[in-house]
Design an enzyme around this catalytic site. Structure first.
Site, mmCIF file in Angstrom:
data_model
loop_
_atom_site.group_PDB
_atom_site.id
_atom_site.type_symbol
_atom_site.label_atom_id
_atom_site.label_comp_id
_atom_site.label_asym_id
_atom_site.label_seq_id
_atom_site.Cartn_x
_atom_site.Cartn_y
_atom_site.Cartn_z
ATOM 1 N N CYS A 185 -0.222 -37.474 55.769
ATOM 2 C CA CYS A 185 -1.886 -37.148 56.400
ATOM 3 C C CYS A 185 -2.299 -35.874 55.579
ATOM 4 C CB CYS A 185 -1.446 -36.766 57.714
ATOM 5 S SG CYS A 185 -0.935 -37.955 58.968
ATOM 6 N N GLY A 198 -3.880 -39.881 52.651
ATOM 7 C CA GLY A 198 -3.687 -41.037 53.769
ATOM 8 C C GLY A 198 -5.299 -41.761 53.730
ATOM 9 N N ASN A 206 -0.461 -32.849 60.232
ATOM 10 C CA ASN A 206 0.423 -33.264 59.017
ATOM 11 C C ASN A 206 1.673 -33.210 59.095
ATOM 12 O OD1 ASN A 206 0.352 -32.559 55.594
ATOM 13 N ND2 ASN A 206 1.056 -34.366 56.717
ATOM 14 N N GLY A 207 2.701 -34.246 59.329
ATOM 15 C CA GLY A 207 3.966 -33.724 59.277
ATOM 16 C C GLY A 207 4.688 -34.921 60.386
ATOM 17 N N CYS A 256 8.115 -28.673 51.064
ATOM 18 C CA CYS A 256 8.452 -29.817 50.655
ATOM 19 C C CYS A 256 8.288 -30.116 48.990
ATOM 20 C CB CYS A 256 7.605 -30.977 51.017
ATOM 21 S SG CYS A 256 7.449 -32.717 50.308
ATOM 22 N N TYR A 261 5.210 -35.538 43.464
ATOM 23 C CA TYR A 261 4.177 -36.841 43.582
ATOM 24 C C TYR A 261 2.949 -36.565 44.273
ATOM 25 C CZ TYR A 261 2.637 -41.341 45.387
ATOM 26 O OH TYR A 261 1.750 -42.423 45.809
ATOM 27 N N CYS A 308 12.612 -39.458 54.094
ATOM 28 C CA CYS A 308 12.182 -38.268 54.603
ATOM 29 C C CYS A 308 11.809 -38.438 56.179
ATOM 30 C CB CYS A 308 10.565 -38.074 53.794
ATOM 31 S SG CYS A 308 10.076 -36.553 54.412
ATOM 32 N N CYS A 313 12.406 -27.822 50.743
ATOM 33 C CA CYS A 313 13.159 -28.927 51.049
ATOM 34 C C CYS A 313 13.151 -30.114 49.988
ATOM 35 C CB CYS A 313 12.346 -29.418 52.397
ATOM 36 S SG CYS A 313 12.971 -30.989 52.876
ATOM 37 N N CYS A 358 14.821 -35.621 50.427
ATOM 38 C CA CYS A 358 14.779 -36.893 49.931
ATOM 39 C C CYS A 358 15.726 -37.277 48.531
ATOM 40 C CB CYS A 358 13.229 -37.376 49.588
ATOM 41 S SG CYS A 358 12.512 -36.143 48.352
HETATM 42 P P1 AMP Z 1 8.703 -48.193 43.646
HETATM 43 O O1 AMP Z 1 8.152 -49.560 43.183
HETATM 44 O O2 AMP Z 1 9.184 -48.408 45.276
HETATM 45 O O3 AMP Z 1 9.763 -47.716 42.939
HETATM 46 O O4 AMP Z 1 7.657 -46.909 43.815
HETATM 47 C C1 AMP Z 1 7.708 -46.221 42.949
HETATM 48 C C2 AMP Z 1 6.262 -45.693 42.469
HETATM 49 O O5 AMP Z 1 5.700 -45.180 43.814
HETATM 50 C C3 AMP Z 1 6.146 -44.570 41.759
HETATM 51 O O6 AMP Z 1 5.178 -44.918 40.692
HETATM 52 C C4 AMP Z 1 5.672 -43.197 42.426
HETATM 53 O O7 AMP Z 1 4.634 -42.672 41.688
HETATM 54 C C5 AMP Z 1 4.812 -44.087 43.725
HETATM 55 N N1 AMP Z 1 5.534 -43.287 44.893
HETATM 56 C C6 AMP Z 1 6.645 -42.455 45.134
HETATM 57 N N2 AMP Z 1 6.801 -42.120 46.500
HETATM 58 C C7 AMP Z 1 5.725 -42.678 47.086
HETATM 59 C C8 AMP Z 1 5.376 -42.376 48.484
HETATM 60 N N3 AMP Z 1 5.995 -41.863 49.453
HETATM 61 N N4 AMP Z 1 4.149 -43.202 48.779
HETATM 62 C C9 AMP Z 1 3.380 -43.993 47.941
HETATM 63 N N5 AMP Z 1 3.795 -44.210 46.511
HETATM 64 C C10 AMP Z 1 5.010 -43.187 46.248
#
Ligand code: AMP
Length: 504
Positions: free
Chosen positions: A43, A69, A143-144, A277, A283, A423, A474, A477
């Site tokens: 969020c 979000g 958010n959290g 975090c 990312y 997470c 933290c 993950c």
């Molecule tokens: P995957 O196909 O599940 O391995 O997704 C990896 C991709 O999702 C990477 O390119 C990341 O940039 C992106 N990503 C990583 N964590 C998240 C998240 N929590 N929510 C949305 N996208 C994510």
């Protein structure tokens, strides 16, 4: 499923696959992991006091925070007498029109953008939550994730509370309403002294804007100003958009109360070590935001340089998985001397991969979202840099596209360690068993992706690149080291939402 959790490092597919079918699936199949967690939060929050166009500023702020979000958004404002609010499913641009913003008067407003993954998402969980109780009205944006919300909810229901949503945030509202203290800020502290977990909160009352960050400071919250007014928001990029000034980050465990008299600061909770975090840097946050004095962009570039040191590759070009992999790929290119190219192009009119609620659609989503530039990768030895691998499905699709476009070799480099644990503090991650880094070895992942080699950043390397040399983060993950103890029996899943009625 075979294989122990992957350790950061390096796998060379050509050696490991010798004699085997390149790209042989180590146990995962497309669509085989179609298990979905309950809804979880990612969020963004924004609040302003002391500006005649408060709701319009919140609208702009939410635009800047849209990456945090995309499922629902809302704004609540106060005209000094009443709280008026509007919230809806969808993205900010689709929800708010000039007409709606004109109906949100006053110099005080807060807003929220929310993201979730599963099908039961609905309007009743959209924020800000606005409630009327004995001492007035209050709106809250959170958010959290709270880790003891279910237990508190059970207790409150036994005492007669009726819950309207299935969100952990509502527990805070009930606790505030039940507090016997007089001032709203004291009631908020009273309520928050019972909750544990991650919270960056903004509250709006008839005449006050209040911001609170949990004692570990897990999720971000920034304090700023604009032309006589004060702002609280998730990231500095939101202040840039409205031409505001960043004053500082809200301290972990700090409460800021803003009214017409100005801002008052307090640290009402006992001090614990800060645990920001680390994944915000990897990312989640926008690269143009600043945390801990460093721009997220520069941190990601440093991660790319570090990655090139730790997991070098012999290749002709470095390409990012856009957009989030771009700064790390630039850093990798700088440190390795391998030219940077844009070999993948993102269609910006498609949301993030994880927005899609069905596994089948998510696979499709990768294809409509990313396309390969054949001229760039054809005949080349390519290093592909991404910020993280979660399920591995995106990477596998990308590998196929790049190979189909004629690349000679494809080497994957990831600017974070393997994601091994869900997470519990506000970032959406799948079940542990769907995290490829939790269930497969490096060699198995390399084979699943069909890459020629795979290298992940070490946890030490990651910590060396973030502000303050990784002190006070933290990193659960990547390590499974949960700083705020959990009240769940197993840590396979994220915290579920409360069970409740479902509107169709
Ligand atoms: P995957 O196909 O599940 O391995 O997704 C990896 C991709 O999702 C990477 O390119 C990341 O940039 C992106 N990503 C990583 N964590 C998240 C998240 N929590 N929510 C949305 N996208 C994510």
């Amino acid at each position: 499923m075979t294989g122990s959790p992957v350790r950061p490092g390096f796998a060379n597919g050509r050696e490991k696959n010798a004699g085997g079918r390149p790209g042989a699936d180590p146990g995962l199949q497309d669509g085989a992991t179609a298990m979905f967690p309950e809804i979880h939060e990612e969020c963004g929050v924004f609040g302003v006091l002391g500006h005649p166009e408060a709701a319009n500023l919140v609208y702009l702020g939410l635009y800047a925070l849209q990456h945090r979000g995309q499922e629902s958004a809302g704004i609540a404002s106060s005209d000094g007498e009443r709280i008026i609010f509007h919230k809806q499913m969808g993205v900010v641009a689709d929800i708010f029109s000039e007409d709606i913003l004109a109906k949100l008067p006053g110099n005080l407003a807060i807003g929220h953008v929310r993201y979730s993954t599963a099908g039961t998402s609905e309007l009743k969980n959209a924020q800000p939550f606005v409630v009327d109780f004995e001492s007035g009205s209050i709106a809250i944006a959170h958010n959290g994730n709270l880790v003891n919300a279910q237990r508190l909810k059970n207790e409150l229901e036994v005492q007669g509370s009726i819950f309207q949503s299935t969100m952990d945030t509502e527990v805070i509202i009930h606790l505030i309403a039940r507090s016997r203290l007089d001032r709203i800020e004291d009631r908020i502290v009273d309520a928050l002294s019972r909750v544990r977990g991650a919270y960056s909160l903004v509250f709006l009352t008839r005449d006050k804007l209040i911001g609170v960050r949990d004692p570990h400071g897990i999720r971000p919250l920034v304090f700023g100003k604009i032309k006589g007014g004060h702002v609280l928001c998730s990231e500095t990029c939101a202040l840039d958009l409205i031409e505001g000034e960043v004053l500082r980050e809200v301290e972990p465990g700090e409460m800021i109360v803003v009214d017409e008299q100005g801002a008052r600061f307090s640290r009402p909770f006992s001090h614990v070590p800060p645990r920001f975090c680390i994944f915000e840097h990897v990312y989640f946050a926008r690269p143009d935001s600043i945390f801990g004095g460093s721009s997220v962009y520069q941190v990601r570039k440093r991660l790319g340089r570090q990655l090139a040191e730790e997991c070098p590759a012999d290749a002709d070009i470095v390409i990012p998985v856009p957009d989030s992999g771009v700064p790390a790929a630039l850093g990798f290119s700088e440190a390795s001397g391998i030219p940077f190219e844009m070999g993948l192009i993102r269609n910006h009119y498609v949301g993030r991969t994880f927005i899609e609620p069905q596994q089948s659609i998510r696979h499709f989503g990768v294809k409509i979202k990313l396309n390969v530039v054949r001229d760039v990768v054809g005949g080349k030895r390519v290093v592909v840099v991404d910020d993280s691998i979660v399920r591995g499905t995106t990477g596998r699709k990308i590998m196929k596209m790049i190979r189909d476009a004629g690349a000679k070799e494809v080497h994957v480099r990831v600017s974070s360690p393997p994601t091994t644990s869900p997470c519990f503090y506000g970032i959406d991650t799948p079940l542990r068993r769907d995290l490829i880094g939790a269930t497969h070895t490096l060699e198995e992942i390399n084979r699943y992706l069909t890459s020629d080699s795979l290298g992940y950043m070490s946890i030490e390397g990651l910590h060396s690149c973030v502000p303050n040399e990784g002190k006070g983060y933290c990193d659960a993950c990547f390590t499974g080291d949960y700083m705020v103890p959990l009240e769940v029996e197993d840590t396979e899943e994220q915290l579920p939402l409360f069970r409740g009625s479902v509107r169709i």
